[in-house]
Design an enzyme around this catalytic site. Structure first.
Site, short mmCIF file in Angstrom:
data_model
loop_
_atom_site.label_atom_id
_atom_site.label_comp_id
_atom_site.label_asym_id
_atom_site.label_seq_id
_atom_site.Cartn_x
_atom_site.Cartn_y
_atom_site.Cartn_z
N ASP A 123 -32.09 -0.63 82.11
CA ASP A 123 -33.19 -0.48 83.06
C ASP A 123 -34.17 -1.64 82.86
OD1 ASP A 123 -34.66 0.61 85.08
OD2 ASP A 123 -35.64 2.13 83.85
N HIS A 130 -45.90 -3.13 90.01
CA HIS A 130 -45.84 -1.97 89.12
C HIS A 130 -46.29 -2.35 87.70
CE1 HIS A 130 -44.48 1.65 87.11
NE2 HIS A 130 -43.70 0.93 86.32
N GLU A 196 -39.54 7.76 89.28
CA GLU A 196 -39.68 6.32 89.45
C GLU A 196 -38.73 5.88 90.55
OE1 GLU A 196 -39.48 3.92 85.97
OE2 GLU A 196 -41.01 5.06 84.90
N GLU A 198 -36.51 3.50 92.21
CA GLU A 198 -35.77 2.32 91.76
C GLU A 198 -34.52 2.13 92.62
OE1 GLU A 198 -35.13 1.71 87.64
OE2 GLU A 198 -36.83 2.95 87.00
N ASP A 231 -35.48 7.21 88.18
CA ASP A 231 -35.50 7.21 86.72
C ASP A 231 -36.62 8.14 86.28
OD1 ASP A 231 -34.94 6.54 84.09
OD2 ASP A 231 -36.36 4.88 84.10
N ARG A 235 -44.15 11.09 80.95
CA ARG A 235 -45.21 10.13 80.63
C ARG A 235 -45.95 10.48 79.34
NH1 ARG A 235 -43.75 5.78 83.56
NH2 ARG A 235 -43.71 6.18 85.80
N GLN A 238 -43.68 9.64 76.50
CA GLN A 238 -43.55 8.18 76.45
C GLN A 238 -44.77 7.54 75.78
OE1 GLN A 238 -42.99 6.44 80.32
NE2 GLN A 238 -42.74 4.38 79.55
N LYS A 251 -37.21 8.85 78.39
CA LYS A 251 -36.39 8.30 79.46
C LYS A 251 -34.95 8.84 79.46
CE LYS A 251 -39.16 5.13 81.34
NZ LYS A 251 -39.43 5.02 82.78
N THR A 255 -31.34 10.48 84.73
CA THR A 255 -31.50 9.40 85.70
C THR A 255 -30.59 9.72 86.88
OG1 THR A 255 -31.92 7.78 83.95
CG2 THR A 255 -31.27 6.92 86.11
N GLU A 361 -48.86 5.79 89.28
CA GLU A 361 -49.66 4.85 90.07
C GLU A 361 -50.34 5.53 91.25
OE1 GLU A 361 -47.34 0.85 90.44
OE2 GLU A 361 -45.90 2.47 90.06
#
Length: 417
Positions: A123, A130, A196, A198, A231, A235, A238, A251, A255, A361
């Protein structure tokens, strides 16, 4: 434009010019087979493999796309050209009533599976918008981008075993966090679960031998096709674990990818200039051919028992680092890539708040609230929320779509005592 004998509804993701690959089975035949989508149907490539040149027949009879991915780009062109020819009105297949009956299958009758056996998954972190947003949140505007970010495609090795196909539920993870104001870490269910937005591509071709880099302007020969990706990210887990070695359990919970792999050849009408890069990158990353695409992306959120709401609209073109640069950097050490390896873009965010590709975000680290229909609000994902990612290209009346990438959040397992 040629027309298919299979009906293709207006604004379909899957016209004759697309033909994305997938792996499917049916209730009456549990064997996994390779297909391409055409309108609201699929063509079973195993059932018609005898109509293809001998050298590609075996790859079309396989249960995953790995063998086809392992052929070279010239073989991919042969398969694509012959598939389009067979699906065109008046073709050999169109006139063969019996073969048509067994090889053209409604999508409503199929089950879709992971398109390939994924050996390795990487990844990247390739969206400058971002990366800048996240940097501002955690380090301030003066240090938003790390010193290396504009010089190399940042990435990490992900967990291939937890890559799942669209429609597979994702369990809220348990983990260790360090809440603000706490004196020590705590263990429990993730409270700040995020998506996420992606895209990813599958490695194809012969790959490279251990110790042999792939040159940036030759790397296109190793890009088999593209798919949508979510993904999922914990948070709060993380934030506590990522220093000093980066993403790990935050993570590896899951996915999600779309079942459809759009061949690179289908995207040629939508090629754009590469994102401007400043300062100039080192010679091994200097790319002389355009390999950026105008792919419209959107994310919808569907709370339990509610209609879905569109929460973000972005575009693949916002990526600072291209797939070819990602391959060149990945292999510059001599790391060997193999057919079926999966390479992801990282979160794809645009310049404006409505184009941000994550709740981190959109809600700016929880300081803002996302308003949803029916009085619902979100800062991060709640149990039974469903995230739907879609993508398509459109130009001069031609639409190429990627289908959907869907996943629903299930509650965490009880905390072990």
């Amino acid at each position: 434009m040629s027309q298919s004998f299979v009906p293709v509804p207006e604004n379909s993701d899957f016209p004759l010019e697309n033909l994305p690959y997938a792996v499917f089975s049916t209730e009456n035949n549990k064997v996994h087979r390779i297909c391409v989508a055409i309108g609201e149907h699929v063509l079973d490539l195993k059932a018609v493999s005898q109509l293809f040149p001998f050298q590609v027949q075996k790859s079309l009879q396989a249960e995953t796309l790995n063998e086809l991915m392992g052929l070279d780009f010239e073989a991919w062109d042969v398969v694509r050209s012959q598939t389009q020819k067979l699906l065109t009105k008046g073709s050999e297949l169109d006139h063969n009533v019996d073969l048509k009956a067994v090889s053209i299958v409604p999508q409503s009758e199929i089950k879709l599976h992971l398109p390939a056996q994924i050996g390795d998954y990487t990844d990247f972190y390739s969206s400058i918008h971002h990366a800048t947003n996240v940097g501002i949140m955690f380090r301030g505007p003066d240090n938003a981008l790390m010193p290396n970010w504009r010089h190399l495609p940042v990435g990490y090795h992900g967990r291939a075993s937890s890559v799942v196909v669209s429609g597979t539920p994702i369990r809220r993870p348990l983990g260790q966090t360090f809440p603000d104001g706490a004196e020590k870490p705590v263990f429990g269910a993730c409270k700040l679960l995020d998506f996420e937005l992606e895209m990813a591509f599958f490695i194809g071709g012969k790959g490279n031998q251990l110790g042999e880099p792939i040159r940036v302007d030759e790397a296109w020969k190793n890009v088999f096709g593209f798919t949508l990706m979510n993904d999922w990210s914990a948070r709060d887990i993380q934030k506590w674990e990522y220093v000093p070695l980066g993403p790990f359990t935050a993570k590896n919970l899951g996915t999600t990818i779309s079942p459809w792999v759009v061949p690179t050849a289908a995207l040629k009408p939508f090629v754009l200039d590469n994102f401007p890069q400043e300062p100039e990158v080192l010679p091994y990353l200097r790319q002389n051919i355009p390999f950026n695409f105008d792919i419209n992306l959107e994310v919808s959120l569907k709370p339990a028992d509610q209609n879905e709401a569109l929460i973000s609209k972005s575009n693949f073109k916002h990526l600072y680092w291209t797939p070819l640069q990602q391959i060149a950097h990945h292999t510059v050490t001599g790391c060997n890539l193999r057919p079926g390896d999966l390479m992801a873009s990282g979160t794809i965010s645009g310049e404006t708040p409505d184009s941000y590709g994550s709740l981190l975000e959109l809600c700016w680290k929880g300081t803002k609230t996302l308003e949803l229909p029916g009085g619902k609000t979100r800062k991060f994902l709640q149990d039974f929320d469903e995230v739907i990612i879609r993508g398509h290209c459109e130009k001069n009346g031609l639409r190429i779509g990627f289908g959907e990438c869907v996943g629903q959040v299930l509650p965490a397992h009880p905390v072990p005592q």
